[in-house]
Design a protein around this motif. Structure first.
Motif, PDB file in Angstrom:
ATOM      1  N   ILE A   8      33.858  -4.118  43.071  1.00  0.00           N
ATOM      2  CA  ILE A   8      34.903  -3.276  43.637  1.00  0.00           C
ATOM      3  C   ILE A   8      35.788  -4.153  44.513  1.00  0.00           C
ATOM      4  O   ILE A   8      35.318  -4.744  45.478  1.00  0.00           O
ATOM      5  CB  ILE A   8      34.313  -2.129  44.483  1.00  0.00           C
ATOM      6  N   ARG A   9      37.044  -4.234  44.167  1.00  0.00           N
ATOM      7  CA  ARG A   9      38.007  -4.965  44.973  1.00  0.00           C
ATOM      8  C   ARG A   9      39.193  -4.047  45.191  1.00  0.00           C
ATOM      9  O   ARG A   9      39.823  -3.620  44.246  1.00  0.00           O
ATOM     10  CB  ARG A   9      38.416  -6.254  44.286  1.00  0.00           C
ATOM     11  N   ILE A  10      39.462  -3.754  46.437  1.00  0.00           N
ATOM     12  CA  ILE A  10      40.530  -2.826  46.766  1.00  0.00           C
ATOM     13  C   ILE A  10      41.499  -3.507  47.721  1.00  0.00           C
ATOM     14  O   ILE A  10      41.079  -4.147  48.689  1.00  0.00           O
ATOM     15  CB  ILE A  10      39.970  -1.548  47.426  1.00  0.00           C
ATOM     16  N   ILE A  11      42.779  -3.356  47.446  1.00  0.00           N
ATOM     17  CA  ILE A  11      43.821  -3.837  48.339  1.00  0.00           C
ATOM     18  C   ILE A  11      44.641  -2.628  48.769  1.00  0.00           C
ATOM     19  O   ILE A  11      45.102  -1.856  47.929  1.00  0.00           O
ATOM     20  CB  ILE A  11      44.711  -4.889  47.656  1.00  0.00           C
ATOM     21  N   ALA A  12      44.802  -2.476  50.079  1.00  0.00           N
ATOM     22  CA  ALA A  12      45.562  -1.339  50.607  1.00  0.00           C
ATOM     23  C   ALA A  12      46.496  -1.815  51.704  1.00  0.00           C
ATOM     24  O   ALA A  12      46.200  -2.781  52.410  1.00  0.00           O
ATOM     25  CB  ALA A  12      44.609  -0.284  51.160  1.00  0.00           C
ATOM     26  N   THR A  13      47.622  -1.141  51.830  1.00  0.00           N
ATOM     27  CA  THR A  13      48.561  -1.424  52.903  1.00  0.00           C
ATOM     28  C   THR A  13      48.956  -0.113  53.572  1.00  0.00           C
ATOM     29  O   THR A  13      48.895   0.952  52.964  1.00  0.00           O
ATOM     30  CB  THR A  13      49.839  -2.126  52.383  1.00  0.00           C
ATOM     31  N   ALA A  14      49.344  -0.215  54.822  1.00  0.00           N
ATOM     32  CA  ALA A  14      49.806   0.962  55.563  1.00  0.00           C
ATOM     33  C   ALA A  14      50.873   0.513  56.550  1.00  0.00           C
ATOM     34  O   ALA A  14      50.826  -0.611  57.061  1.00  0.00           O
ATOM     35  CB  ALA A  14      48.651   1.621  56.299  1.00  0.00           C
ATOM     36  N   ARG A  37      34.443  -7.339  48.624  1.00  0.00           N
ATOM     37  CA  ARG A  37      33.175  -6.892  48.042  1.00  0.00           C
ATOM     38  C   ARG A  37      32.665  -5.758  48.921  1.00  0.00           C
ATOM     39  O   ARG A  37      33.072  -5.646  50.074  1.00  0.00           O
ATOM     40  CB  ARG A  37      32.171  -8.033  47.914  1.00  0.00           C
ATOM     41  N   PRO A  38      31.819  -4.889  48.408  1.00  0.00           N
ATOM     42  CA  PRO A  38      31.347  -3.752  49.207  1.00  0.00           C
ATOM     43  C   PRO A  38      30.728  -4.208  50.533  1.00  0.00           C
ATOM     44  O   PRO A  38      29.870  -5.087  50.559  1.00  0.00           O
ATOM     45  CB  PRO A  38      30.307  -3.090  48.311  1.00  0.00           C
ATOM     46  N   GLY A  39      31.211  -3.654  51.630  1.00  0.00           N
ATOM     47  CA  GLY A  39      30.720  -4.017  52.957  1.00  0.00           C
ATOM     48  C   GLY A  39      31.406  -5.218  53.563  1.00  0.00           C
ATOM     49  O   GLY A  39      31.038  -5.660  54.641  1.00  0.00           O
ATOM     50  N   ALA A  40      32.417  -5.764  52.897  1.00  0.00           N
ATOM     51  CA  ALA A  40      33.118  -6.947  53.397  1.00  0.00           C
ATOM     52  C   ALA A  40      34.628  -6.721  53.278  1.00  0.00           C
ATOM     53  O   ALA A  40      35.132  -6.439  52.196  1.00  0.00           O
ATOM     54  CB  ALA A  40      32.704  -8.181  52.610  1.00  0.00           C
ATOM     55  N   ASP A  41      35.313  -6.815  54.411  1.00  0.00           N
ATOM     56  CA  ASP A  41      36.746  -6.547  54.459  1.00  0.00           C
ATOM     57  C   ASP A  41      37.490  -7.685  55.144  1.00  0.00           C
ATOM     58  O   ASP A  41      36.939  -8.385  55.990  1.00  0.00           O
ATOM     59  CB  ASP A  41      37.040  -5.288  55.286  1.00  0.00           C
ATOM     60  N   LEU A  42      38.751  -7.799  54.804  1.00  0.00           N
ATOM     61  CA  LEU A  42      39.672  -8.674  55.505  1.00  0.00           C
ATOM     62  C   LEU A  42      40.863  -7.812  55.901  1.00  0.00           C
ATOM     63  O   LEU A  42      41.452  -7.143  55.047  1.00  0.00           O
ATOM     64  CB  LEU A  42      40.126  -9.828  54.608  1.00  0.00           C
ATOM     65  N   PHE A  43      41.177  -7.789  57.198  1.00  0.00           N
ATOM     66  CA  PHE A  43      42.307  -7.030  57.712  1.00  0.00           C
ATOM     67  C   PHE A  43      43.319  -7.994  58.292  1.00  0.00           C
ATOM     68  O   PHE A  43      42.955  -8.912  59.035  1.00  0.00           O
ATOM     69  CB  PHE A  43      41.884  -6.089  58.851  1.00  0.00           C
TER      70      PHE A  43
END
Length: 75
Positions: A8-14, A37-43
């Motif tokens: 699962i790789r998700i890219i989101a913007t707001a 990856r699930p449980g790992a984010d970059l903001f």
């Protein structure tokens, strides 16, 4: 990544813009979120604020760039 793991790789913007008439401030907040990856984010967050004494009259007050990385460790 093992074949049995769910990829699962998700890219989101707001984006958020706010005008505060009482304090005469205009604020902009941009957020980029990548779940690599699930449980790992970059903001990556970018904030910018202006003094807004009148419409069209803005002077930059401050700006910030923030990077946050989270990671889930299996124990």
């Amino acid at each position: 990544m093992a074949p049995h793991e769910l990829a699962i790789r998700i890219i989101a913007t707001a984006a958020f813009v706010q005008l505060n008439d009482a304090a005469e401030l205009l604020s902009l907040n941009l957020k980029f979120n990548w779940i690599y990856r699930p449980g790992a984010d970059l903001f990556l967050v970018f904030n910018k604020t202006w003094d807004a004494t009148g419409f069209g009259q803005r002077t930059r007050r401050d700006r910030q760039a923030i990077l946050k990385v989270t990671c889930l460790f299996a124990v």
